[in-house]
Design a protein around this motif. Structure first.
Motif, PDB file in Angstrom:
ATOM      1  N   CYS A  50       0.770  -1.244   0.000  1.00  0.00           N
ATOM      2  CA  CYS A  50       0.000   0.000   0.000  1.00  0.00           C
ATOM      3  C   CYS A  50       0.799   1.291   0.000  1.00  0.00           C
ATOM      4  O   CYS A  50       0.193   2.369   0.026  1.00  0.00           O
ATOM      5  CB  CYS A  50      -0.948   0.005   1.200  1.00  0.00           C
ATOM      6  SG  CYS A  50      -1.982  -1.483   1.308  1.00  0.00           S
ATOM      7  N   HIS A  51       2.119   1.242   0.011  1.00  0.00           N
ATOM      8  CA  HIS A  51       2.895   2.465  -0.147  1.00  0.00           C
ATOM      9  C   HIS A  51       3.061   2.716  -1.640  1.00  0.00           C
ATOM     10  O   HIS A  51       3.720   1.949  -2.336  1.00  0.00           O
ATOM     11  CB  HIS A  51       4.244   2.340   0.546  1.00  0.00           C
ATOM     12  CG  HIS A  51       4.150   2.435   2.042  1.00  0.00           C
ATOM     13  ND1 HIS A  51       5.254   2.607   2.861  1.00  0.00           N
ATOM     14  CD2 HIS A  51       3.076   2.387   2.877  1.00  0.00           C
ATOM     15  CE1 HIS A  51       4.871   2.660   4.128  1.00  0.00           C
ATOM     16  NE2 HIS A  51       3.551   2.518   4.158  1.00  0.00           N
ATOM     17  N   VAL A  52       2.458   3.785  -2.107  1.00  0.00           N
ATOM     18  CA  VAL A  52       2.338   3.997  -3.546  1.00  0.00           C
ATOM     19  C   VAL A  52       3.190   5.179  -3.990  1.00  0.00           C
ATOM     20  O   VAL A  52       3.553   6.053  -3.207  1.00  0.00           O
ATOM     21  CB  VAL A  52       0.869   4.228  -3.948  1.00  0.00           C
ATOM     22  CG1 VAL A  52       0.009   3.037  -3.556  1.00  0.00           C
ATOM     23  CG2 VAL A  52       0.317   5.510  -3.319  1.00  0.00           C
ATOM     24  N   ASN A  53       3.469   5.174  -5.271  1.00  0.00           N
ATOM     25  CA  ASN A  53       4.183   6.279  -5.919  1.00  0.00           C
ATOM     26  C   ASN A  53       3.505   6.529  -7.252  1.00  0.00           C
ATOM     27  O   ASN A  53       4.031   6.187  -8.312  1.00  0.00           O
ATOM     28  CB  ASN A  53       5.663   5.927  -6.086  1.00  0.00           C
ATOM     29  CG  ASN A  53       6.469   7.069  -6.659  1.00  0.00           C
ATOM     30  OD1 ASN A  53       6.053   8.234  -6.609  1.00  0.00           O
ATOM     31  ND2 ASN A  53       7.622   6.763  -7.228  1.00  0.00           N
ATOM     32  N   MET A  54       2.326   7.137  -7.190  1.00  0.00           N
ATOM     33  CA  MET A  54       1.492   7.297  -8.369  1.00  0.00           C
ATOM     34  C   MET A  54       1.500   8.756  -8.826  1.00  0.00           C
ATOM     35  O   MET A  54       1.536   9.684  -8.018  1.00  0.00           O
ATOM     36  CB  MET A  54       0.057   6.844  -8.077  1.00  0.00           C
ATOM     37  CG  MET A  54      -0.050   5.400  -7.629  1.00  0.00           C
ATOM     38  SD  MET A  54      -1.754   4.793  -7.548  1.00  0.00           S
ATOM     39  CE  MET A  54      -2.548   6.036  -6.536  1.00  0.00           C
ATOM     40  N   GLU A  55       1.398   8.934 -10.140  1.00  0.00           N
ATOM     41  CA  GLU A  55       1.338  10.267 -10.735  1.00  0.00           C
ATOM     42  C   GLU A  55       0.365  10.233 -11.906  1.00  0.00           C
ATOM     43  O   GLU A  55       0.618   9.544 -12.894  1.00  0.00           O
ATOM     44  CB  GLU A  55       2.733  10.687 -11.205  1.00  0.00           C
ATOM     45  CG  GLU A  55       2.777  12.062 -11.823  1.00  0.00           C
ATOM     46  CD  GLU A  55       2.432  13.176 -10.847  1.00  0.00           C
ATOM     47  OE1 GLU A  55       1.790  14.148 -11.277  1.00  0.00           O
ATOM     48  OE2 GLU A  55       2.791  13.048  -9.666  1.00  0.00           O
ATOM     49  N   PRO A  56      -0.774  10.939 -11.828  1.00  0.00           N
ATOM     50  CA  PRO A  56      -1.209  11.752 -10.687  1.00  0.00           C
ATOM     51  C   PRO A  56      -1.765  10.890  -9.552  1.00  0.00           C
ATOM     52  O   PRO A  56      -2.097   9.726  -9.765  1.00  0.00           O
ATOM     53  CB  PRO A  56      -2.307  12.606 -11.290  1.00  0.00           C
ATOM     54  CG  PRO A  56      -2.887  11.760 -12.368  1.00  0.00           C
ATOM     55  CD  PRO A  56      -1.729  11.002 -12.951  1.00  0.00           C
ATOM     56  N   ASN A  57      -1.840  11.477  -8.404  1.00  0.00           N
ATOM     57  CA  ASN A  57      -2.381  10.806  -7.223  1.00  0.00           C
ATOM     58  C   ASN A  57      -3.591  11.584  -6.733  1.00  0.00           C
ATOM     59  O   ASN A  57      -3.465  12.715  -6.260  1.00  0.00           O
ATOM     60  CB  ASN A  57      -1.311  10.723  -6.134  1.00  0.00           C
ATOM     61  CG  ASN A  57      -1.755   9.903  -4.923  1.00  0.00           C
ATOM     62  OD1 ASN A  57      -2.943   9.713  -4.691  1.00  0.00           O
ATOM     63  ND2 ASN A  57      -0.801   9.435  -4.149  1.00  0.00           N
ATOM     64  N   ILE A  58      -4.760  10.980  -6.881  1.00  0.00           N
ATOM     65  CA  ILE A  58      -6.011  11.635  -6.493  1.00  0.00           C
ATOM     66  C   ILE A  58      -6.465  11.066  -5.153  1.00  0.00           C
ATOM     67  O   ILE A  58      -7.122  10.024  -5.080  1.00  0.00           O
ATOM     68  CB  ILE A  58      -7.112  11.446  -7.559  1.00  0.00           C
ATOM     69  CG1 ILE A  58      -6.584  11.848  -8.939  1.00  0.00           C
ATOM     70  CG2 ILE A  58      -8.345  12.249  -7.195  1.00  0.00           C
ATOM     71  CD1 ILE A  58      -6.140  13.291  -9.035  1.00  0.00           C
ATOM     72  N   ASN A  59      -6.062  11.729  -4.068  1.00  0.00           N
ATOM     73  CA  ASN A  59      -6.528  11.414  -2.705  1.00  0.00           C
ATOM     74  C   ASN A  59      -6.170   9.997  -2.254  1.00  0.00           C
ATOM     75  O   ASN A  59      -6.898   9.394  -1.455  1.00  0.00           O
ATOM     76  CB  ASN A  59      -8.042  11.627  -2.598  1.00  0.00           C
ATOM     77  CG  ASN A  59      -8.451  13.055  -2.905  1.00  0.00           C
ATOM     78  OD1 ASN A  59      -7.738  13.995  -2.559  1.00  0.00           O
ATOM     79  ND2 ASN A  59      -9.596  13.210  -3.556  1.00  0.00           N
ATOM     80  N   THR A  60      -5.078   9.443  -2.753  1.00  0.00           N
ATOM     81  CA  THR A  60      -4.636   8.122  -2.302  1.00  0.00           C
ATOM     82  C   THR A  60      -3.481   8.294  -1.319  1.00  0.00           C
ATOM     83  O   THR A  60      -2.456   8.877  -1.677  1.00  0.00           O
ATOM     84  CB  THR A  60      -4.164   7.261  -3.483  1.00  0.00           C
ATOM     85  OG1 THR A  60      -5.245   7.120  -4.423  1.00  0.00           O
ATOM     86  CG2 THR A  60      -3.741   5.881  -3.012  1.00  0.00           C
ATOM     87  N   PRO A  61      -3.629   7.813  -0.080  1.00  0.00           N
ATOM     88  CA  PRO A  61      -2.525   7.932   0.889  1.00  0.00           C
ATOM     89  C   PRO A  61      -1.267   7.255   0.356  1.00  0.00           C
ATOM     90  O   PRO A  61      -1.323   6.138  -0.163  1.00  0.00           O
ATOM     91  CB  PRO A  61      -3.066   7.221   2.131  1.00  0.00           C
ATOM     92  CG  PRO A  61      -4.552   7.235   1.967  1.00  0.00           C
ATOM     93  CD  PRO A  61      -4.812   7.147   0.500  1.00  0.00           C
ATOM     94  N   THR A  62      -0.144   7.924   0.477  1.00  0.00           N
ATOM     95  CA  THR A  62       1.099   7.383  -0.071  1.00  0.00           C
ATOM     96  C   THR A  62       1.793   6.413   0.874  1.00  0.00           C
ATOM     97  O   THR A  62       2.400   5.439   0.419  1.00  0.00           O
ATOM     98  CB  THR A  62       2.061   8.527  -0.428  1.00  0.00           C
ATOM     99  OG1 THR A  62       2.292   9.323   0.743  1.00  0.00           O
ATOM    100  CG2 THR A  62       1.469   9.401  -1.527  1.00  0.00           C
ATOM    101  N   THR A  63       1.719   6.646   2.180  1.00  0.00           N
ATOM    102  CA  THR A  63       2.398   5.768   3.154  1.00  0.00           C
ATOM    103  C   THR A  63       1.455   5.474   4.326  1.00  0.00           C
ATOM    104  O   THR A  63       1.685   5.933   5.455  1.00  0.00           O
ATOM    105  CB  THR A  63       3.686   6.415   3.664  1.00  0.00           C
ATOM    106  OG1 THR A  63       3.379   7.699   4.223  1.00  0.00           O
ATOM    107  CG2 THR A  63       4.703   6.570   2.543  1.00  0.00           C
ATOM    108  N   PRO A  64       0.401   4.714   4.107  1.00  0.00           N
ATOM    109  CA  PRO A  64      -0.547   4.430   5.196  1.00  0.00           C
ATOM    110  C   PRO A  64       0.083   3.563   6.282  1.00  0.00           C
ATOM    111  O   PRO A  64       1.037   2.805   6.031  1.00  0.00           O
ATOM    112  CB  PRO A  64      -1.678   3.687   4.479  1.00  0.00           C
ATOM    113  CG  PRO A  64      -1.028   3.070   3.276  1.00  0.00           C
ATOM    114  CD  PRO A  64       0.028   4.036   2.845  1.00  0.00           C
TER     115      PRO A  64
END
Length: 677
Positions: free
Chosen positions: A451-465
């Motif tokens: 669940c640690h993401v590196n998305m572009e674009p990131n629409i309201n997704t937690p990056t390091t929950p």
């Protein structure tokens, strides 16, 4: 210039010829030039000693030499080797530097060789009749620059070939040169083929669906597992159903960010990845170009847009596009490219797959396959399997090959809580205690894997929950049993050495729900130590088959080429790859087969019509468990379903560890009882 032979004390015949010719030129008459040319040619035959280096620019003191002087030098040089060869002379290297015509020739030849054969351009210049000075100067310069000798200076291999060729008898020289060059060409082609075959195919789509290189930049890692990553998506924009935002650009804000994060993770782990997009709509050219521009070097793209199959409506009166059967289309892609890839990763457009997921799946599949080949009992089980009574189910011991060939790593979908005031995890946990102690060390789920993401674009997704925000909704501890796989016995066999250093970690496994219908349970299914065996759920019976609230459907699946072949060759009741024929399938698989059957893995993991009854396993080892969790990036289920179905995944892990310890204790009691008997 320095020469490679002992210096001589007198001028060479060619030098004298040039001096004599220069005097003749001063008369500035056509006849004088002819006489000088003839005299130089005749005088050259009176000398046998030759210097290797002649610099015309130096001889004439920097003045512009007429063309007749150039001809004199060349004619004298050639004439001497035609008419006065000696057996005692060795190979000589001559350099003629003519600054007037801006010519520099490097000649390597045997004195006895015929220069008319080896150097036709030079011989032609030497024997050609005299013409006008200006025309002849241009012709000589052009011819000299294109001679074989010039090519020798620029191409070392050509020079080397000439040196070797001159050692071959003249009547065999042409054949030698031909075969020498053929050998070089064959060697070059072999090297190109070797390096090309050692690299994985990277491809992009063409109009006919053939995979071609996406660009010239390849991944800088050794040949590795080739992965075809298939993503299926129905709509370019969300329609507002299933707790989504109406009008949201699903392609640009969900599919592309998730796909790129997954691809980058897999390629960074050293895998060769190609992507196939199966779309239920027509993809505009500018959007396809945008996708291609985002792909890393060496990653190929195949686009199958407007992929909805046509079928009849229920009343059989009208042909329509069957949206439900879009999830089936990836099977055709897999069949076409089955031999081109080692692993097929097939998921919905909002499922994030990391390189760590892939690595663990491959390692665990390898371990299961080795156990099937080495440890499977051919004579039968030590204790028969029973499924009538959960209290009597077998949870350790021998397994048959029929059981082991159906084992496959499994996954559970998770989401991340976005707003605890709107949606959160259940407050009442199922009555199985939490225990996070493994070998006297407290262990929790690692959320970074899923669940640690590196998305572009990131629409309201937690990056390091954090771990407490990771939840599941399609299963709970009631659905699971624990099974200890057969352990490798002490042996010095070669097969035992095939086990990886992590073999000991694949011990206790979580047995997931799914198989049960249309299968010989006593021979092909495996039991386990159910979580309710100690009475935690009272009279609640052990679930079986694939109830939707407990089966933990994955939103996709991954399988190696070998696993697909085995499923298609007999493990499944219906064909896994097309064609989808009667009697198992109706209307080419479009009738009664829903989305979950094809893409949600119901066919693979259950015993429904056409199912494969493959048994999913999850490793309980602290290093492994987190690798079985897949992130559903849409995060819409927490808003769509009730809170009591939302289970913190770390709570589930603690409960499963409690069941594991119960199973270990029960096993010790069984062994002790047998020893006493």
């Amino acid at each position: 210039r320095q020469t490679t032979t002992p210096a001589v004390t007198h001028q060479s015949s060619i030098t004298r010829s040039c001096d004599t010719a220069a005097g003749a030129v001063e008369e500035s008459s056509q006849q004088g030039r002819r006489d000088a040319y003839t005299y130089a040619s005749e005088s050259s035959s009176r000398y046998t000693e030759r210097e290797r280096e002649i610099d015309c620019y130096k001889l004439f003191g920097g003045t512009k030499a007429p063309i007749c002087v150039i001809r004199c030098i060349i004619r004298s040089f050639v004439h001497s080797y035609i008419h006065e060869p000696t057996q005692q002379q060795q190979y000589k290297h001559h350099t003629i530097s003519i600054s007037t015509a801006e010519i520099q020739l490097s000649i390597i030849m045997k004195p006895s060789a015929n220069p008319r054969r080896l150097l036709p351009e030079l011989a032609a210049v030497a024997t050609a009749p005299t013409v006008d000075d200006s025309d002849t100067t241009e012709t000589c310069s052009k011819r000299a620059h294109t001679t074989f000798l010039k090519a020798q200076r620029r191409i070392p291999a050509l020079k080397k070939a000439a040196e070797i060729a001159l050692r071959v008898p003249p009547h065999l020289r042409y054949a030698f040169i031909f075969f020498w060059f053929c050998w070089k060409i064959a060697l070059t082609i072999a090297l190109i083929f070797f390096f090309h075959s050692s690299s994985s195919p990277t491809a992009v789509s063409t109009n006919n669906g053939v995979l071609l290189p996406n660009n010239g930049n390849m991944n800088n890692h050794p040949p590795s597992t080739r992965i075809l990553y298939i993503i299926t998506t129905l709509a370019e924009f969300n329609n507002g159903k299933r707790a989504t935002t109406r009008g949201q650009d699903r392609l640009g804000e969900v599919l592309i960010p998730v796909m790129m994060d997954s691809i980058n993770s897999m390629t960074n782990a050293g895998y060769d990845v190609d992507v196939c997009l199966i779309l239920g709509y027509e993809l505009r050219e500018e959007r396809e170009l945008h996708i291609r521009s985002r792909l890393p070097p060496g990653v190929g793209l195949h686009v199958w847009d407007d992929a909805l199959p046509s079928g009849y409506e229920k009343d059989k009166t009208k042909i329509v596009s069957n949206t439900r059967a879009l999830a089936r289309q990836h099977r055709y892609v897999i069949k076409d490219y089955l031999e081109h890839y080692d692993l097929f990763v097939v998921f919905e457009d909002d499922m994030r797959i990391s390189g760590q997921h892939v690595s663990h799946f491959l390692e665990m599949s390898h371990e299961l396959n080795l156990r099937r080949q080495i440890l499977a009992s051919a004579s039968g089980m030590d204790v028969p399997e029973t499924f009538d009574d959960a209290q009597q189910m077998k949870y350790f011991g021998d397994m048959t090959e029929e059981q082991m060939e159906r084992l496959i790593p499994g996954f559970i979908r998770v989401e991340v809580v976005l707003n605890h005031t709107v949606a959160s995890a259940q407050t009442e946990v199922d009555p199985v205690p939490l225990d996070h102690k493994f070998n006297h060390k407290e262990v929790h789920v690692d959320p970074s894997v899923c669940c640690h993401v590196n998305m572009e674009p990131n629409i309201n997704t937690p990056t390091t929950p954090v771990v407490d925000d990771v939840i599941i909704w399609e299963t709970n501890v009631r659905a699971f049993s624990l099974r200890q796989l057969p352990v490798l016995p002490p042996t010095s066999s070669t097969k035992a050495q095939m086990f990886t250093t992590n073999s000991s970690k694949y011990d206790w496994m979580v047995v997931m729900l799914g198989p049960g219908k249309n299968i010989d349970k006593s021979k092909k299914m495996i039991g386990g130590y159910w979580s309710g065996r100690e009475g935690a759920f009272g009279d609640f019976p052990r679930p079986s088959g694939g109830p939707p609230t407990l089966i933990a459907q994955q939103g996709g699946w991954m399988a190696t080429r070998d696993q697909i072949i085995r499923m298609n060759s007999g493990l499944c009741m219906g064909s896994f790859l097309p064609p989808f024929d009667n009697p198992i399938y109706k209307e080419d698989g479009q009738q009664s087969m829903n989305v979950e059957f094809w893409s949600g893995s119901y066919q693979i993991f259950t015993g429904v019509r056409g199912g494969c009854n493959m048994q999913r396993l999850i490793s309980m080892h602290p290093d492994h468990f987190s690798n079985h969790l897949l992130y559903h990036v849409a995060n819409n289920k927490q808003r769509q379903l009730s809170q009591d179905r939302m289970v913190r995944v770390d709570h589930l892990y603690g409960q499963l560890n409690t069941v594991r310890k119960q199973a270990i204790k029960a096993k010790e009691n069984v062994i002790k009882s047998k020893q006493e008997d």
